[in-house]
Design a protein around this motif. Sequence first.
Motif, PDB file in Angstrom:
ATOM      1  N   SER A  49       0.809  -1.225   0.000  1.00  0.00           N
ATOM      2  CA  SER A  49       0.000   0.000   0.000  1.00  0.00           C
ATOM      3  C   SER A  49       0.841   1.274   0.000  1.00  0.00           C
ATOM      4  O   SER A  49       0.516   2.218  -0.741  1.00  0.00           O
ATOM      5  CB  SER A  49      -0.958   0.020   1.196  1.00  0.00           C
ATOM      6  OG  SER A  49      -1.932  -0.961   1.043  1.00  0.00           O
ATOM      7  N   PRO A  50       1.915   1.359   0.799  1.00  0.00           N
ATOM      8  CA  PRO A  50       2.724   2.592   0.752  1.00  0.00           C
ATOM      9  C   PRO A  50       3.285   2.878  -0.646  1.00  0.00           C
ATOM     10  O   PRO A  50       3.348   4.039  -1.062  1.00  0.00           O
ATOM     11  CB  PRO A  50       3.848   2.324   1.755  1.00  0.00           C
ATOM     12  CG  PRO A  50       3.288   1.318   2.695  1.00  0.00           C
ATOM     13  CD  PRO A  50       2.377   0.464   1.861  1.00  0.00           C
ATOM     14  N   VAL A 106       0.421   4.294  -2.717  1.00  0.00           N
ATOM     15  CA  VAL A 106       0.094   5.658  -2.300  1.00  0.00           C
ATOM     16  C   VAL A 106       1.157   6.645  -2.779  1.00  0.00           C
ATOM     17  O   VAL A 106       0.838   7.697  -3.356  1.00  0.00           O
ATOM     18  CB  VAL A 106      -0.075   5.733  -0.758  1.00  0.00           C
ATOM     19  CG1 VAL A 106      -0.163   7.172  -0.279  1.00  0.00           C
ATOM     20  CG2 VAL A 106      -1.303   4.957  -0.329  1.00  0.00           C
ATOM     21  N   SER A 111       1.059   6.974  -6.572  1.00  0.00           N
ATOM     22  CA  SER A 111      -0.185   7.648  -6.981  1.00  0.00           C
ATOM     23  C   SER A 111      -0.124   9.142  -6.699  1.00  0.00           C
ATOM     24  O   SER A 111      -0.512   9.962  -7.547  1.00  0.00           O
ATOM     25  CB  SER A 111      -1.387   7.032  -6.268  1.00  0.00           C
ATOM     26  OG  SER A 111      -1.566   5.703  -6.652  1.00  0.00           O
ATOM     27  N   LEU A 112       0.351   9.504  -5.497  1.00  0.00           N
ATOM     28  CA  LEU A 112       0.468  10.930  -5.167  1.00  0.00           C
ATOM     29  C   LEU A 112       1.429  11.635  -6.121  1.00  0.00           C
ATOM     30  O   LEU A 112       1.155  12.746  -6.580  1.00  0.00           O
ATOM     31  CB  LEU A 112       0.941  11.100  -3.721  1.00  0.00           C
ATOM     32  CG  LEU A 112      -0.080  10.786  -2.627  1.00  0.00           C
ATOM     33  CD1 LEU A 112       0.562  10.868  -1.253  1.00  0.00           C
ATOM     34  CD2 LEU A 112      -1.271  11.733  -2.717  1.00  0.00           C
ATOM     35  N   ILE A 162       1.670   1.414 -10.561  1.00  0.00           N
ATOM     36  CA  ILE A 162       0.527   1.577  -9.647  1.00  0.00           C
ATOM     37  C   ILE A 162      -0.461   0.423  -9.835  1.00  0.00           C
ATOM     38  O   ILE A 162      -0.901  -0.198  -8.858  1.00  0.00           O
ATOM     39  CB  ILE A 162      -0.164   2.938  -9.875  1.00  0.00           C
ATOM     40  CG1 ILE A 162       0.764   4.078  -9.452  1.00  0.00           C
ATOM     41  CG2 ILE A 162      -1.489   3.018  -9.116  1.00  0.00           C
ATOM     42  CD1 ILE A 162       0.325   5.453  -9.947  1.00  0.00           C
TER      43      ILE A 162
END
Length: 195
Positions: free
Chosen positions: A131-132, A135, A138-139, A172
């Motif tokens: 997940s990190p 994230v 994606s950011l 991603i």
Amino acid sequence: MDDITTSIKRYKFGWMYAPDRLEKWLEKQAAEGYNLVEVSKRGLTFYFEEADPVLCTFSVVNEGKGDIHLYLAYRNAGWKQAAATGTSWQQWTIWRKGDSGHEENPGVNNVTELKQHAAKRMATLNSLLVSPVVVIFSLNFFGFMLPDVLENGYFSLTGLERFNVTVYPFIILTFFSMILRSWMYYFRVKNNKDV
């Protein structure tokens, strides 16, 4: 023709995110006359020996760092360890149980809850680890790269920026699919009463 005649190597990538699919594949291999003899330490290479076709059931379980309770439950239910693979912090065991045609259900009802727990632990661990990455990428992509492309155009970017804009969505989606496949596997195990 009981003698083993030929050794065969086959590769299977990404099976850790859907071990139930690996179980079906191994059962098909056994029915076609390929007996599983070993799996590489990283779990990508499967070694078979050509033998008589047999009907058997496989169960692939993530034992974390060696769950002795799960191991003993399978042993006591009549399963035999076909192979083990993994790293020092995560162990996968492939169990095999012969189906002579006399058993109505070669599944292991008394280890269902343990297998469900192992599947949930695997999905949770994959989520925490991956997940990190999803994230952060994606950011970076949606917060910085994409607005720059939309404002200035794709060809105004440098070669490295174009490469990143092209590769980031693939990264991603790949990592997100790992999380999704892990949880889908957990729910398949949870809903299957004869694991």
